[in-house]
Scaffold this motif. Structure first.
Motif, mmCIF file in Angstrom:
data_model
loop_
_atom_site.group_PDB
_atom_site.id
_atom_site.type_symbol
_atom_site.label_atom_id
_atom_site.label_comp_id
_atom_site.label_asym_id
_atom_site.label_seq_id
_atom_site.Cartn_x
_atom_site.Cartn_y
_atom_site.Cartn_z
ATOM 1 N N HIS A 70 0.839 -1.207 0.000
ATOM 2 C CA HIS A 70 0.000 0.000 0.000
ATOM 3 C C HIS A 70 0.873 1.256 0.000
ATOM 4 O O HIS A 70 0.608 2.210 -0.750
ATOM 5 N N GLN A 73 2.383 1.716 -3.408
ATOM 6 C CA GLN A 73 1.394 2.224 -4.351
ATOM 7 C C GLN A 73 1.266 3.737 -4.228
ATOM 8 O O GLN A 73 1.192 4.448 -5.229
ATOM 9 N N LYS A 74 1.260 4.222 -2.984
ATOM 10 C CA LYS A 74 1.190 5.668 -2.773
ATOM 11 C C LYS A 74 2.427 6.353 -3.350
ATOM 12 O O LYS A 74 2.317 7.402 -3.999
ATOM 13 N N ALA A 76 4.294 5.290 -5.799
ATOM 14 C CA ALA A 76 4.198 5.237 -7.261
ATOM 15 C C ALA A 76 3.276 6.326 -7.790
ATOM 16 O O ALA A 76 3.569 6.961 -8.815
ATOM 17 N N ILE A 77 2.170 6.576 -7.099
ATOM 18 C CA ILE A 77 1.242 7.631 -7.529
ATOM 19 C C ILE A 77 1.917 8.991 -7.443
ATOM 20 O O ILE A 77 1.810 9.811 -8.365
ATOM 21 N N VAL A 78 2.632 9.229 -6.342
ATOM 22 C CA VAL A 78 3.337 10.506 -6.182
ATOM 23 C C VAL A 78 4.394 10.668 -7.274
ATOM 24 O O VAL A 78 4.523 11.740 -7.882
ATOM 25 N N GLN A 79 5.147 9.598 -7.554
ATOM 26 C CA GLN A 79 6.167 9.676 -8.598
ATOM 27 C C GLN A 79 5.543 9.933 -9.964
ATOM 28 O O GLN A 79 6.076 10.705 -10.762
ATOM 29 N N TYR A 80 4.441 9.279 -10.251
ATOM 30 C CA TYR A 80 3.760 9.498 -11.521
ATOM 31 C C TYR A 80 3.328 10.959 -11.637
ATOM 32 O O TYR A 80 3.537 11.591 -12.676
ATOM 33 N N GLN A 81 2.721 11.489 -10.584
ATOM 34 C CA GLN A 81 2.255 12.870 -10.627
ATOM 35 C C GLN A 81 3.431 13.841 -10.793
ATOM 36 O O GLN A 81 3.331 14.815 -11.552
ATOM 37 N N ASN A 84 4.581 13.631 -14.331
ATOM 38 C CA ASN A 84 3.582 14.252 -15.183
ATOM 39 C C ASN A 84 3.734 15.783 -15.174
ATOM 40 O O ASN A 84 3.715 16.427 -16.226
#
Length: 149
Positions: A70, A73-74, A76-81, A84
């Motif tokens: 978990h 996953q958080k 990964a979301i921060v890295q993606y953002q 981006n």
């Protein structure tokens, strides 16, 4: 009214009996007989203390691993953002390269990119070059290319 218990005689090797007495004492049973009765009940019921303890350890490990997943996953979301946002900024503020300057620009980019790879590898504490090479191989398996050609 208490049920009458049946008396059973069992022959046990002296070494095994010593282990039973020791285990009964360590686990707080009133006598080796009560330990043996409980062991029989557990065996007949299909549940043993070792199995219960193993199940508890496995459940705890699974819980810890789910928390780590978990958290990752958080991340990964921060890295993606972050990536981006970086790409939007880069594409907004970086002009395109003129065709006649493309070859020289690619050569400079390759040099700068290799330096970037070396800088990142130095930040990884355990065997940086091997780690970085493994990461590149993993991405290449996914079809991600790490050169400018």
């Amino acid at each position: 009214m208490a049920k009458k218990q049946k008396i059973v005689s069992v022959r046990i090797d002296p070494g095994v009996m010593e282990e039973v007495e020791k285990a009964a004492k360590e686990e707080g049973y009133s006598s080796p007989s009560s330990y043996i009765r409980e062991a029989c009940k557990s065996r007949l019921g299909g549940v043993s203390k070792a199995l219960e303890e193993a199940e508890e350890r496995i459940l705890e490990l699974l819980f810890q691993q789910s928390q780590h997943i978990h958290m990752m996953q958080k991340i990964a979301i921060v890295q993606y953002q972050a990536m981006n946002i970086f790409m939007k900024l880069y594409l907004t503020y970086t002009p395109e390269i003129a065709p006649e300057e493309m070859e020289a620009s690619i050569a400079r980019a390759k040099t700068r990119y290799r330096k970037y790879q070396d800088d990142v590898a130095r930040e990884i504490p355990d065997r940086p070059s091997a780690y970085f090479d493994r990461v590149i191989r993993d991405f290449e398996k996914l079809g991600v290319k790490f050169d400018f050609d």
